[in-house]
Design an enzyme around this catalytic site. Structure first.
Site, PDB file in Angstrom:
ATOM      1  N   GLY A  37     -72.711  19.575 -46.148  1.00  0.00           N
ATOM      2  CA  GLY A  37     -71.931  18.655 -46.976  1.00  0.00           C
ATOM      3  C   GLY A  37     -72.652  17.333 -47.216  1.00  0.00           C
ATOM      4  O   GLY A  37     -72.566  16.752 -48.304  1.00  0.00           O
ATOM      5  N   ARG A 106     -66.370  16.847 -37.625  1.00  0.00           N
ATOM      6  CA  ARG A 106     -65.039  16.866 -36.982  1.00  0.00           C
ATOM      7  C   ARG A 106     -63.997  17.544 -37.862  1.00  0.00           C
ATOM      8  O   ARG A 106     -64.111  17.567 -39.081  1.00  0.00           O
ATOM      9  CB  ARG A 106     -64.551  15.421 -36.801  1.00  0.00           C
ATOM     10  CG  ARG A 106     -65.104  14.722 -35.639  1.00  0.00           C
ATOM     11  CD  ARG A 106     -64.240  13.527 -35.294  1.00  0.00           C
ATOM     12  NE  ARG A 106     -64.347  12.398 -36.207  1.00  0.00           N
ATOM     13  CZ  ARG A 106     -63.509  11.371 -36.187  1.00  0.00           C
ATOM     14  NH1 ARG A 106     -62.503  11.333 -35.337  1.00  0.00           N
ATOM     15  NH2 ARG A 106     -63.678  10.355 -37.036  1.00  0.00           N
ATOM     16  N   ARG A 112     -65.256  12.249 -32.173  1.00  0.00           N
ATOM     17  CA  ARG A 112     -66.680  12.549 -32.412  1.00  0.00           C
ATOM     18  C   ARG A 112     -67.325  13.122 -31.151  1.00  0.00           C
ATOM     19  O   ARG A 112     -68.179  14.006 -31.219  1.00  0.00           O
ATOM     20  CB  ARG A 112     -67.424  11.288 -32.869  1.00  0.00           C
ATOM     21  CG  ARG A 112     -67.026  10.800 -34.259  1.00  0.00           C
ATOM     22  CD  ARG A 112     -67.817   9.560 -34.601  1.00  0.00           C
ATOM     23  NE  ARG A 112     -67.474   8.975 -35.895  1.00  0.00           N
ATOM     24  CZ  ARG A 112     -66.485   8.106 -36.070  1.00  0.00           C
ATOM     25  NH1 ARG A 112     -65.701   7.746 -35.073  1.00  0.00           N
ATOM     26  NH2 ARG A 112     -66.264   7.586 -37.278  1.00  0.00           N
ATOM     27  N   ASP A 175     -71.021   2.539 -41.755  1.00  0.00           N
ATOM     28  CA  ASP A 175     -70.111   1.485 -41.285  1.00  0.00           C
ATOM     29  C   ASP A 175     -70.318   0.200 -42.091  1.00  0.00           C
ATOM     30  O   ASP A 175     -69.367  -0.509 -42.411  1.00  0.00           O
ATOM     31  CB  ASP A 175     -70.334   1.229 -39.785  1.00  0.00           C
ATOM     32  CG  ASP A 175     -70.083   2.485 -38.964  1.00  0.00           C
ATOM     33  OD1 ASP A 175     -69.069   3.164 -39.235  1.00  0.00           O
ATOM     34  OD2 ASP A 175     -70.898   2.794 -38.076  1.00  0.00           O
ATOM     35  N   ARG A 178     -68.938   0.756 -45.645  1.00  0.00           N
ATOM     36  CA  ARG A 178     -67.465   0.656 -45.645  1.00  0.00           C
ATOM     37  C   ARG A 178     -67.032  -0.803 -45.503  1.00  0.00           C
ATOM     38  O   ARG A 178     -66.115  -1.260 -46.207  1.00  0.00           O
ATOM     39  CB  ARG A 178     -66.895   1.473 -44.479  1.00  0.00           C
ATOM     40  CG  ARG A 178     -66.957   2.957 -44.733  1.00  0.00           C
ATOM     41  CD  ARG A 178     -66.662   3.738 -43.478  1.00  0.00           C
ATOM     42  NE  ARG A 178     -66.529   5.154 -43.766  1.00  0.00           N
ATOM     43  CZ  ARG A 178     -66.691   6.108 -42.864  1.00  0.00           C
ATOM     44  NH1 ARG A 178     -66.985   5.809 -41.612  1.00  0.00           N
ATOM     45  NH2 ARG A 178     -66.554   7.369 -43.208  1.00  0.00           N
ATOM     46  N   HIS A 202     -71.125   3.873 -33.006  1.00  0.00           N
ATOM     47  CA  HIS A 202     -70.468   4.546 -34.139  1.00  0.00           C
ATOM     48  C   HIS A 202     -69.288   5.400 -33.678  1.00  0.00           C
ATOM     49  O   HIS A 202     -69.181   6.584 -34.004  1.00  0.00           O
ATOM     50  CB  HIS A 202     -71.500   5.383 -34.920  1.00  0.00           C
ATOM     51  CG  HIS A 202     -70.913   6.062 -36.120  1.00  0.00           C
ATOM     52  ND1 HIS A 202     -70.446   5.374 -37.220  1.00  0.00           N
ATOM     53  CD2 HIS A 202     -70.690   7.376 -36.377  1.00  0.00           C
ATOM     54  CE1 HIS A 202     -69.953   6.233 -38.097  1.00  0.00           C
ATOM     55  NE2 HIS A 202     -70.090   7.452 -37.613  1.00  0.00           N
ATOM     56  N   MET A 253     -71.445   9.292 -46.961  1.00  0.00           N
ATOM     57  CA  MET A 253     -72.505   9.327 -45.935  1.00  0.00           C
ATOM     58  C   MET A 253     -73.860   9.573 -46.571  1.00  0.00           C
ATOM     59  O   MET A 253     -74.867   8.980 -46.177  1.00  0.00           O
ATOM     60  CB  MET A 253     -72.187  10.406 -44.894  1.00  0.00           C
ATOM     61  CG  MET A 253     -73.194  10.458 -43.767  1.00  0.00           C
ATOM     62  SD  MET A 253     -73.251   8.912 -42.839  1.00  0.00           S
ATOM     63  CE  MET A 253     -74.966   8.474 -42.948  1.00  0.00           C
TER      64      MET A 253
HETATM   65  P1  NAD Z   1     -71.745  20.485 -42.582  1.00  0.00           P
HETATM   66  O1  NAD Z   1     -71.178  21.497 -41.664  1.00  0.00           O
HETATM   67  O2  NAD Z   1     -71.269  20.443 -43.976  1.00  0.00           O
HETATM   68  O3  NAD Z   1     -73.329  20.627 -42.629  1.00  0.00           O
HETATM   69  C1  NAD Z   1     -74.098  20.729 -41.480  1.00  0.00           C
HETATM   70  C2  NAD Z   1     -75.326  21.545 -41.791  1.00  0.00           C
HETATM   71  O4  NAD Z   1     -76.108  21.604 -40.613  1.00  0.00           O
HETATM   72  C3  NAD Z   1     -75.011  23.002 -42.216  1.00  0.00           C
HETATM   73  O5  NAD Z   1     -75.661  23.292 -43.438  1.00  0.00           O
HETATM   74  C4  NAD Z   1     -75.562  23.826 -41.078  1.00  0.00           C
HETATM   75  O6  NAD Z   1     -76.086  25.072 -41.490  1.00  0.00           O
HETATM   76  C5  NAD Z   1     -76.666  22.899 -40.568  1.00  0.00           C
HETATM   77  N1  NAD Z   1     -77.079  23.225 -39.219  1.00  0.00           N
HETATM   78  C6  NAD Z   1     -76.331  23.618 -38.167  1.00  0.00           C
HETATM   79  N2  NAD Z   1     -77.117  23.857 -37.105  1.00  0.00           N
HETATM   80  C7  NAD Z   1     -78.384  23.592 -37.498  1.00  0.00           C
HETATM   81  C8  NAD Z   1     -79.642  23.653 -36.860  1.00  0.00           C
HETATM   82  N3  NAD Z   1     -79.756  24.061 -35.588  1.00  0.00           N
HETATM   83  N4  NAD Z   1     -80.732  23.285 -37.563  1.00  0.00           N
HETATM   84  C9  NAD Z   1     -80.603  22.895 -38.853  1.00  0.00           C
HETATM   85  N5  NAD Z   1     -79.458  22.830 -39.514  1.00  0.00           N
HETATM   86  C10 NAD Z   1     -78.357  23.174 -38.843  1.00  0.00           C
HETATM   87  O7  NAD Z   1     -71.557  19.056 -41.864  1.00  0.00           O
HETATM   88  P2  NAD Z   1     -71.687  17.595 -42.540  1.00  0.00           P
HETATM   89  O8  NAD Z   1     -70.378  17.187 -43.066  1.00  0.00           O
HETATM   90  O9  NAD Z   1     -72.869  17.585 -43.444  1.00  0.00           O
HETATM   91  O10 NAD Z   1     -71.962  16.703 -41.227  1.00  0.00           O
HETATM   92  C11 NAD Z   1     -73.142  16.855 -40.490  1.00  0.00           C
HETATM   93  C12 NAD Z   1     -73.117  15.942 -39.265  1.00  0.00           C
HETATM   94  O11 NAD Z   1     -73.123  14.572 -39.671  1.00  0.00           O
HETATM   95  C13 NAD Z   1     -71.874  16.095 -38.389  1.00  0.00           C
HETATM   96  O12 NAD Z   1     -72.241  16.077 -37.028  1.00  0.00           O
HETATM   97  C14 NAD Z   1     -71.046  14.873 -38.727  1.00  0.00           C
HETATM   98  O13 NAD Z   1     -70.171  14.502 -37.689  1.00  0.00           O
HETATM   99  C15 NAD Z   1     -72.131  13.865 -38.934  1.00  0.00           C
HETATM  100  N6  NAD Z   1     -71.746  12.649 -39.686  1.00  0.00           N
HETATM  101  C16 NAD Z   1     -72.245  11.464 -39.258  1.00  0.00           C
HETATM  102  C17 NAD Z   1     -71.955  10.293 -39.940  1.00  0.00           C
HETATM  103  C18 NAD Z   1     -72.545   8.983 -39.498  1.00  0.00           C
HETATM  104  O14 NAD Z   1     -72.059   7.936 -39.924  1.00  0.00           O
HETATM  105  N7  NAD Z   1     -73.589   8.961 -38.704  1.00  0.00           N
HETATM  106  C19 NAD Z   1     -71.117  10.351 -41.062  1.00  0.00           C
HETATM  107  C20 NAD Z   1     -70.618  11.579 -41.473  1.00  0.00           C
HETATM  108  C21 NAD Z   1     -70.935  12.742 -40.767  1.00  0.00           C
HETATM  109  C1  LMR Z   2     -67.764   8.949 -40.219  1.00  0.00           C
HETATM  110  O1  LMR Z   2     -67.708   7.820 -39.728  1.00  0.00           O
HETATM  111  O2  LMR Z   2     -67.264   9.228 -41.315  1.00  0.00           O
HETATM  112  C2  LMR Z   2     -68.497  10.028 -39.484  1.00  0.00           C
HETATM  113  O3  LMR Z   2     -68.875   9.606 -38.212  1.00  0.00           O
HETATM  114  C3  LMR Z   2     -67.800  11.339 -39.472  1.00  0.00           C
HETATM  115  C4  LMR Z   2     -66.586  11.352 -38.584  1.00  0.00           C
HETATM  116  O4  LMR Z   2     -66.434  12.308 -37.831  1.00  0.00           O
HETATM  117  O5  LMR Z   2     -65.783  10.424 -38.654  1.00  0.00           O
END
Ligand code: NAD
Ligand code: LMR
Length: 342
Positions: A37, A106, A112, A175, A178, A202, A253
């Site tokens: 995503g 999540r 988280r 953050d 936002r 975070h 993100m």
């Molecule tokens: P998602 O499930 O849509 O995508 C995750 C991708 O990771 C998938 O395509 C999956 O195939 C891939 N994946 C899983 N295991 C893998 C591996 N071993 N090697 C390579 N790729 C792998 O999830 P998303 O919505 O894109 O979120 C991804 C991560 O980012 C989550 O942990 C989420 O909590 C985090 N996130 C962090 C922030 C931030 O502010 N830092 C914000 C939003 C989301």
């Molecule tokens: C966020 O802040 O949107 C990310 O860390 C994803 C989450 O799980 O809240």
């Protein structure tokens, strides 16, 4: 640089001369988790950066389709998709920057921290591969829980002898994005012109927007301040609940991460006119927490300078005191997981 220490407002640092050691060639950026995503829109946004010569995509499956699709966009970066376990090292080989939006997001009702077991394995794979095929790369982790994942990765890189604390980042840019948006909504101003540092980590109350240093100033009542801070701290959960089981923030993100990666690139290339300053969660001696987000000056070697804690008012100091034990516990947990994985 000395003058910049005295200034705490993000983006208000003095002009810089061209930095030494900057790279003039096109860069290789690898996106690990590029089909997800976040991964897809992030890869799209990075495809637009003219300083990227190679955009290397990795995911466990379905990377080829995303890669072929992106490759038809008429911008400089050539797109190289890789899949499966063997593909990770090929995708990261000699990368200048590796950005990691891989791992589980999540669902409503989850914290988280609940993601740590699954996502630690993903982070470990990336850290081990980085040690072998791109030990000098800047590593930017988006994977949650950031507060724990970054210490895990640091511990693994240390064990492998390839850790450079100036090149490992937990991406907390969302953050800041936002905070800028919500402040601008209240002030009826342009969010791109709002400067506000967001420090700490975070999750929940470890996300600390420093409203006292906001530019333009935020002069709300105590209640308005409290509501705004809670809004920023709970924004991730708001998205998770609104998506109702379909994941967490992805588009915002991707925007925030591309902003951060573009800043890293400007640092690597040696920004000619202005210091590049971004908040990120990094190894730090600014507080008693070993990892902590503050505004950082970015340069050719990663973190050029940690600008330290912004000036804090009494409420912000109390909030900092409240968060530090939470953050320290997460960091200890991360270091222990990292040690157990080696
Ligand atoms: P998602 O499930 O849509 O995508 C995750 C991708 O990771 C998938 O395509 C999956 O195939 C891939 N994946 C899983 N295991 C893998 C591996 N071993 N090697 C390579 N790729 C792998 O999830 P998303 O919505 O894109 O979120 C991804 C991560 O980012 C989550 O942990 C989420 O909590 C985090 N996130 C962090 C922030 C931030 O502010 N830092 C914000 C939003 C989301
Ligand atoms: C966020 O802040 O949107 C990310 O860390 C994803 C989450 O799980 O809240």
């Amino acid at each position: 640089i000395i003058a910049s220490r005295l200034l705490t407002h993000v983006g208000k640092l003095p002009p810089m001369v061209q930095q030494l050691g900057c790279i003039n060639r096109g860069l290789k950026v690898s996106v690990v988790g590029s089909v997800g995503g976040i991964g897809q829109p992030l890869s799209l946004l990075l495809k637009l950066n003219p300083d990227i010569e190679k955009l290397s995509l990795y995911d466990i499956k379905n990377t080829t389709g995303v890669g072929v699709d992106l490759s038809h966009i008429n911008t400089r970066a050539s797109v190289c998709p890789f899949e499966g376990k063997d593909g990770l090292k090929k995708a990261m080989d000699k990368a200048d920057i590796v950005v990691v939006p891989a791992g589980l997001p999540r669902k409503p009702g989850m914290k988280r921290e609940d993601l740590v077991d699954v996502n630690a394995t993903v982070a470990c794979e990336v850290a081990v591969a980085a040690s072998e095929v791109c030990p000098g790369a800047m590593l930017a982790f988006i994977t949650n829980p950031i507060n724990v994942i970054v210490p895990i990765v640091a511990t693994i890189l240390k064990a492998k002898g390839t850790y450079d604390p100036n090149r490992l980042f937990g991406v907390t840019s969302l953050d800041v994005v936002r905070a800028q948006t919500f402040v601008a909504d209240i002030l009826n101003s342009n969010p791109q012109k709002v400067n506000i540092p967001v420090i700490g980590g975070h999750t929940g109350r470890t996300i600390l927007p420093i409203l006292s240093q906001c530019d333009p100033p935020f002069n709300g009542t105590v209640k308005e301040r409290e509501e705004l801070i809670k809004h920023i701290q709970n924004a991730g959960t708001e998205v998770v609940n609104a998506k109702d089981g379909l994941g967490s923030a992805t588009l915002s993100m991707a925007f925030a991460a591309s902003h951060f990666i573009n800043a890293l690139i400007r640092g690597i290339k040696g920004s000619k006119d202005q210091c590049v300053v971004e908040c990120a969660y990094v190894e730090s001696d600014v507080t008693e927490a070993q990892f902590f987000a503050t505004p950082l000056v970015l340069g050719p070697q990663g973190i050029e300078q940690n600008t330290g804690l912004p000036e804090l008012d009494d409420e912000e100091r109390k909030a900092l005191d409240f968060m530090l034990p939470i953050l320290k516990e997460s960091i200890e947990k991360g270091i222990k997981i990292g040690e157990d994985m080696m």
